[in-house]
Design a protein around this motif. Structure first.
Motif, PDB file in Angstrom:
ATOM      1  N   PHE A  38      33.864 107.333  18.546  1.00 15.52           N
ATOM      2  CA  PHE A  38      34.137 106.190  17.672  1.00 15.52           C
ATOM      3  C   PHE A  38      33.314 106.292  16.388  1.00 15.52           C
ATOM      4  O   PHE A  38      33.814 106.005  15.300  1.00 15.52           O
ATOM      5  N   ASN A  39      32.060 106.687  16.520  1.00  9.28           N
ATOM      6  CA  ASN A  39      31.184 106.787  15.352  1.00  9.28           C
ATOM      7  C   ASN A  39      31.634 107.867  14.371  1.00  9.28           C
ATOM      8  O   ASN A  39      31.284 107.817  13.199  1.00  9.28           O
ATOM      9  N   GLN A  40      32.412 108.834  14.855  1.00 11.06           N
ATOM     10  CA  GLN A  40      32.965 109.872  13.983  1.00 11.06           C
ATOM     11  C   GLN A  40      34.337 109.451  13.453  1.00 11.06           C
ATOM     12  O   GLN A  40      34.582 109.508  12.256  1.00 11.06           O
ATOM     13  N   LYS A  41      35.206 109.068  14.370  1.00  8.63           N
ATOM     14  CA  LYS A  41      36.569 108.632  14.031  1.00  8.63           C
ATOM     15  C   LYS A  41      36.943 107.517  14.998  1.00  8.63           C
ATOM     16  O   LYS A  41      37.248 107.774  16.171  1.00  8.63           O
ATOM     17  N   PRO A  42      36.911 106.267  14.537  1.00 10.72           N
ATOM     18  CA  PRO A  42      37.132 105.125  15.419  1.00 10.72           C
ATOM     19  C   PRO A  42      38.393 105.200  16.287  1.00 10.72           C
ATOM     20  O   PRO A  42      38.331 104.911  17.480  1.00 10.72           O
ATOM     21  N   LYS A  43      39.507 105.597  15.704  1.00  9.54           N
ATOM     22  CA  LYS A  43      40.750 105.661  16.488  1.00  9.54           C
ATOM     23  C   LYS A  43      40.619 106.626  17.662  1.00  9.54           C
ATOM     24  O   LYS A  43      41.098 106.342  18.761  1.00  9.54           O
ATOM     25  N   LYS A  44      39.975 107.767  17.437  1.00  8.06           N
ATOM     26  CA  LYS A  44      39.804 108.746  18.512  1.00  8.06           C
ATOM     27  C   LYS A  44      38.902 108.204  19.610  1.00  8.06           C
ATOM     28  O   LYS A  44      39.119 108.463  20.789  1.00  8.06           O
ATOM     29  N   GLY A  45      37.879 107.466  19.241  1.00  7.50           N
ATOM     30  CA  GLY A  45      36.994 106.869  20.233  1.00  7.50           C
ATOM     31  C   GLY A  45      37.723 105.854  21.101  1.00  7.50           C
ATOM     32  O   GLY A  45      37.571 105.846  22.321  1.00  7.50           O
ATOM     33  N   ILE A  46      38.544 105.014  20.472  1.00  6.36           N
ATOM     34  CA  ILE A  46      39.331 104.025  21.216  1.00  6.36           C
ATOM     35  C   ILE A  46      40.326 104.733  22.126  1.00  6.36           C
ATOM     36  O   ILE A  46      40.468 104.392  23.308  1.00  6.36           O
ATOM     37  N   GLN A  47      41.018 105.738  21.604  1.00  4.86           N
ATOM     38  CA  GLN A  47      41.987 106.488  22.413  1.00  4.86           C
ATOM     39  C   GLN A  47      41.317 107.161  23.607  1.00  4.86           C
ATOM     40  O   GLN A  47      41.852 107.151  24.720  1.00  4.86           O
ATOM     41  N   PHE A  48      40.142 107.743  23.393  1.00  3.54           N
ATOM     42  CA  PHE A  48      39.408 108.390  24.477  1.00  3.54           C
ATOM     43  C   PHE A  48      39.098 107.378  25.581  1.00  3.54           C
ATOM     44  O   PHE A  48      39.312 107.647  26.771  1.00  3.54           O
ATOM     45  N   LEU A  49      38.608 106.218  25.198  1.00  2.16           N
ATOM     46  CA  LEU A  49      38.259 105.186  26.190  1.00  2.16           C
ATOM     47  C   LEU A  49      39.502 104.670  26.908  1.00  2.16           C
ATOM     48  O   LEU A  49      39.442 104.350  28.101  1.00  2.16           O
ATOM     49  N   GLN A  50      40.632 104.610  26.220  1.00  5.57           N
ATOM     50  CA  GLN A  50      41.879 104.207  26.864  1.00  5.57           C
ATOM     51  C   GLN A  50      42.336 105.262  27.868  1.00  5.57           C
ATOM     52  O   GLN A  50      42.749 104.935  28.981  1.00  5.57           O
ATOM     53  N   GLU A  51      42.242 106.524  27.482  1.00  9.20           N
ATOM     54  CA  GLU A  51      42.635 107.613  28.381  1.00  9.20           C
ATOM     55  C   GLU A  51      41.781 107.642  29.643  1.00  9.20           C
ATOM     56  O   GLU A  51      42.259 107.998  30.718  1.00  9.20           O
TER      57      GLU A  51
END
Length: 117
Positions: free
Chosen positions: A9-22
């Motif tokens: 998330f701290n690098q790219k917020p959307k990717k952090g959210i997607q990772f946590l969803q996965e």
């Protein structure tokens, strides 16, 4: 997993959210209240990235959920609307510069046509 999601998330917020969803830590589709709670309670998140993410036009509902968490947790929120910001133009007179509504001051308020003094 939570730390990895935070770092992403701290690098790219959307990717952090997607990772946590996965990983099943956040629901799919995104629940704005759940994400807002995570953003507020995670001390490792970069505040700048939080601001950029919630202020994106696509995330207006998330922004509303995020802000409401702070407003609802503020113990004296109703009194905020009674506070006036006073400036002192001279040694003998006090005048308000901003008034957010009714206030509990004997000095008066120019917006409410009360006497100053």
């Amino acid at each position: 997993m939570l730390i990895t999601g935070t770092e992403q998330f701290n690098q790219k917020p959307k990717k952090g959210i997607q990772f946590l969803q996965e990983k099943g830590l956040l629901t799919i589709p995104m629940d704005n209240t759940e994400v807002a709670q995570w953003l507020r309670e995670n001390p490792r998140l970069d505040k700048k990235m939080i601001g950029e993410f919630v202020s994106d036009r696509k995330n207006i509902d998330l922004l509303e959920s995020f802000v409401s968490l702070f407003f609802l947790s503020f113990p004296i929120a109703p009194s905020v609307f009674r506070v006036c910001d006073w400036t002192k133009p001279s040694a003998s007179t006090w005048k308000p510069s901003v008034c957010l509504g009714k206030h509990q001051s004997s000095r008066g308020c120019w917006r409410h046509s009360q006497s100053v003094g």
